[in-house]
Design an enzyme around this catalytic site. Structure first.
Site, PDB file in Angstrom:
ATOM      1  N   LYS A  78    -101.185   7.391  50.092  1.00 59.27           N
ATOM      2  CA  LYS A  78    -100.721   6.604  51.234  1.00 59.27           C
ATOM      3  C   LYS A  78    -101.092   7.225  52.572  1.00 59.27           C
ATOM      4  CE  LYS A  78     -96.870   9.067  49.723  1.00 59.27           C
ATOM      5  NZ  LYS A  78     -96.044   9.186  48.535  1.00 59.27           N
ATOM      6  N   GLY A 123     -95.237   1.985  44.682  1.00 56.33           N
ATOM      7  CA  GLY A 123     -95.460   2.395  43.293  1.00 56.33           C
ATOM      8  C   GLY A 123     -95.970   1.260  42.419  1.00 56.33           C
ATOM      9  N   GLY A 142     -93.010   7.699  40.557  1.00 58.78           N
ATOM     10  CA  GLY A 142     -92.917   8.160  39.173  1.00 58.78           C
ATOM     11  C   GLY A 142     -94.246   8.003  38.471  1.00 58.78           C
ATOM     12  N   LYS A 167     -96.652   3.899  54.862  1.00 55.62           N
ATOM     13  CA  LYS A 167     -96.693   2.681  54.049  1.00 55.62           C
ATOM     14  C   LYS A 167     -96.632   1.431  54.929  1.00 55.62           C
ATOM     15  CE  LYS A 167     -94.901   5.187  50.104  1.00 55.62           C
ATOM     16  NZ  LYS A 167     -93.679   5.737  49.481  1.00 55.62           N
ATOM     17  N   GLU A 171    -103.455  -0.072  45.673  1.00 55.82           N
ATOM     18  CA  GLU A 171    -102.158  -0.695  45.369  1.00 55.82           C
ATOM     19  C   GLU A 171    -101.046   0.336  45.198  1.00 55.82           C
ATOM     20  OE1 GLU A 171     -99.668  -2.997  45.410  1.00 55.82           O
ATOM     21  OE2 GLU A 171    -101.147  -4.421  44.652  1.00 55.82           O
ATOM     22  N   ASP A 225     -93.212   9.175  55.592  1.00 55.64           N
ATOM     23  CA  ASP A 225     -93.782   8.495  54.430  1.00 55.64           C
ATOM     24  C   ASP A 225     -93.651   6.973  54.563  1.00 55.64           C
ATOM     25  OD1 ASP A 225     -94.579   8.583  51.418  1.00 55.64           O
ATOM     26  OD2 ASP A 225     -92.761   7.375  51.473  1.00 55.64           O
ATOM     27  N   VAL A 232     -98.430   1.944  48.123  1.00 56.28           N
ATOM     28  CA  VAL A 232     -97.201   1.341  48.659  1.00 56.28           C
ATOM     29  C   VAL A 232     -96.372   0.764  47.514  1.00 56.28           C
ATOM     30  CG1 VAL A 232     -96.217  -0.386  50.213  1.00 56.28           C
ATOM     31  CG2 VAL A 232     -98.399   0.685  50.796  1.00 56.28           C
ATOM     32  N   THR A 267     -98.761  14.246  38.897  1.00 60.31           N
ATOM     33  CA  THR A 267     -97.949  13.112  38.436  1.00 60.31           C
ATOM     34  C   THR A 267     -98.784  11.846  38.291  1.00 60.31           C
ATOM     35  OG1 THR A 267     -96.009  14.066  39.491  1.00 60.31           O
ATOM     36  CG2 THR A 267     -95.906  11.739  38.975  1.00 60.31           C
TER      37      THR A 267
END
Lengths: 437, 437
Positions: free
Chosen positions: A104, A133, A303, A204, A128, A200, A131, A13
């Site tokens: 992450k 997106g 995404g 972050k 960047e 998760d 965390v 992705t």
């Protein structure tokens, strides 16, 4: 025009989103940065797999050695996981390459050592995309709020959980049903543990703490609670009391060298707080600084496109923005979770139906034991009841005392933290003449 | 430790906030930037006026010449207004000083020429504080979203208007009563025209267009409508239809070299849109880029502290972040306002009471003339009525036809733009397997 050669590790992705943006936005990037970025090699596991991008066949390799032999200046890590990723990133840094990553877990667990290595080699390590997106929160903390003392960070940083909670709250669907559908549609992993149990979010939060407070927090030291026990009834009760429930990652520092209170937990957020209305797969981070007061950043937390955007923005900044300061990070004292928060949400599920006036009686009983009750609600639910309270000075030991005293069959008692009202809610009269505009 | 000498022009709200932060956060700034900023001179109009900061008496002067003689490298302009401010800023740039300013009117009207002058002299001109107070939106557009094609910017950029609309909407208070109280408390100017008529928002929109699209828009070319005709009834009607009403500054670019649609107007914002819940004196800017999709920044748009923070962050970045690209700005074709928006809010106030079923009849009539009606509502209000519609393909000429056809006395007919639902609302299924986290 400056030319920079780039290698991609991984074409899932994030890798695909990154590759696509480097093609589609090459003109914008060249115009704004004066640099042409060219992907020269892509590391994949399977050369025969069908890819979502055209014309990359000649770039693919399964051997990491080929990547370093390709004469690249920047390695973009989009593989995920800890190994062999960590080894590859270290080798890339040692070979003098800048590294941009969206990983992450790697940055949360090994970011400090990797940054030291990068500094020693005079290269940059940027992350960047790890965390929030597409939300440029790390760049904001590092470059645009650096003259402020940041004392608190609160974030909705897991899109899967926020999607599930939004669906439960807006359509009254059960956790299990939303999760199953999310898995079917590919919104959630087959094993959803990392997301729904808050791992998760903890990764972050550890990264946010590093940028916001300059402290090194071990992921395992972050008290963590997931969203699996949240019911539709609880969401509705919270709403009636003026709150939404969000899986919030929170960190607050008490003084610049002081202890840090950390927590990942379902948290009641006042409906008027900027984080409360953040819906679906959106992420948001609320930052409090001593002079700027508060800034909230909202955007798509995951995404192909938003994450690819964050990676490419980092790539452009390797050559434009100054590196992190060299100070080594302190391990802070960690405060027990919840100790610092004034108000708690207390939810008591009973096996029987309670009369509405029970709220007043129980409220009085709680008051007798020194618990201040700010609000109370009895909510009937299919032949059972929920008694909900907003309390101050909650005593966990009361959980074993109350059922006996009240002579009811209690199915379960839950407490949850409550986020303090934001500055906006307090409507502070700080603004002086002519300055509101 | 590097030392930089600074002069302040003005010691009002912004100047005071800036001076205070340079004192209180000197240690943070030194640690993060390796630079010590020292204020060497402060230009004021009145040497005898009581000041909100201590120990500045020896720095004050009423003569601009003294400022340039003080050996400063950066001039912070916190005077406001166009003249003599513009002359001072030009002289400072010509003397080789970097300039940081919070002056939206100056930058909106003369920013392009001042930037050219600064580039010619090899100095920086920074103005983060001119839009959105403490919100680092200009830095975000310039440094953290530069690889994206930004195609739309929508902002709540005037705190006074947002405060008035929030009070009207949440407490049912009239515009006049909130404005009078705000003036008494010092939240609004004695002459509120610049705020409530949208001039201030237009200045900020012109600046946002420059950073987001790289185009030079004249403030006078921005179609502008203020908030003075909004009633509590209208806010309530909008809420029942699922919207809040915000004074929105909007700009959308159609293609990179294409025309730009601009508008400052009270706009219906879907309740689930990130801008809808922005309350009180808060500001927010919603940015849409081709890859990142959308990012919203929320924070305090004014006040001594947030504005001072933005000025000081800029000051630190004079020596850290690269200057704006040198490209000269294009004057874009400007599209008539409203033409581009699909849905409009149509509000008809009648002098008589309307039956609830009138909505259906009028809806059918509108449909007959080619107007698509998405939603309709009849709202009784003290012996009168409001008929409200969400329409597509609205024809302004119908305003003169409808009252005759419907045989009612119409007090007034208003139309307002409606902001499209954000990506969040559409719940697009763009997220592929395992990427939501």
């Amino acid at each position: 025009m400056k030319r920079v050669n780039v290698a991609l590790l991984g074409l899932g992705t994030v890798g695909t989103g990154t590759y696509k943006m480097l093609q589609s936005n090459q003109d914008v990037i060249a115009r704004k940065t004066g640099t042409l970025f060219e992907v020269r090699r892509i590391l994949v596991r399977d050369l025969t797999k069908k890819r979502k991008v055209e014309g990359v066949k000649h770039l693919l390799t399964t051997r990491f050695e080929d990547v370093l032999d390709a004469g690249v200046q920047v390695v973009i890590e989009a593989m995920g996981g800890i190994e062999p990723t960590r080894t590859y990133v270290m080798k890339a840094i040692e070979a003098g390459c800048h590294v941009v990553t969206a990983n992450k877990e790697l940055i949360a667990k090994h970011g400090v050592e990797l940054e030291q290595l990068a500094r020693g080699k005079g290269v940059q390590l940027l992350y960047e995309a790890s965390v929030g997106g597409g939300i440029p929160v790390l760049g904001t903390l590092q470059h645009l709020l650096k003259a402020n003392r940041i004392h608190k960070v609160s974030g909705i940083v897991n899109g899967t959980c926020n999607y599930i909670l939004t669906q439960m709250s807006e359509y009254g669907r059960s956790f299990d049903s939303v999760l199953a559908e999310a898995q079917e549609k590919g919104y959630a992993e087959a094993d959803p543990t990392a997301d729904v149990e808050g791992f998760d979010s903890a990764h972050k939060l550890a990264i946010l703490c590093r940028l916001a407070f300059g402290v090194d927090v071990a992921v395992d030291d972050i008290p963590r609670k997931g969203i699996t026990d949240i019911t539709v009834a609880e969401l509705e009760i919270a709403r009636r009391l003026g709150y939404s429930i969000k899986l919030l990652a929170q960190a607050e520092q008490y003084g610049e060298e002081g202890p840090v209170a950390l927590q990942v937990a379902p948290t009641l957020v006042p409906l008027s707080h900027p984080l409360s209305g953040v819906r679906g797969v959106y992420n948001a981070i609320h930052v409090e600084g001593d002079v700027v007061q508060d800034v909230t950043l909202v955007g798509q937390g995951a995404g192909e496109q938003p994450t690819g955007s964050a990676v490419v923005e980092d790539l452009c900044n390797v050559y434009r923005l100054p590196a992190l300061r060299a100070a080594s990070l302190r391990r802070p004292m960690i405060l027990p979770a919840g100790e610092e928060s004034g108000i708690q949400f207390l939810l008591i599920e009973t096996e029987e139906v309670l009369a509405a006036d029970v709220a007043d009686k129980w409220k009085a009983d709680l008051l007798d034991t020194g618990i201040q009750v700010l609000d109370a609600l009895i909510y009937p639910d299919h032949g059972r009841s929920h008694a909900a309270f907003l309390v101050r000075n909650w005593e966990p030991r009361l959980v074993s005392v109350l059922p006996v005293e009240w002579e009811v069959s209690i199915k379960r008692i839950i407490t949850r933290p409550v986020l303090a009202a934001s500055v906006a809610q307090e409507e502070k009269e700080v603004v002086s003449a002519g300055s509101v505009s």
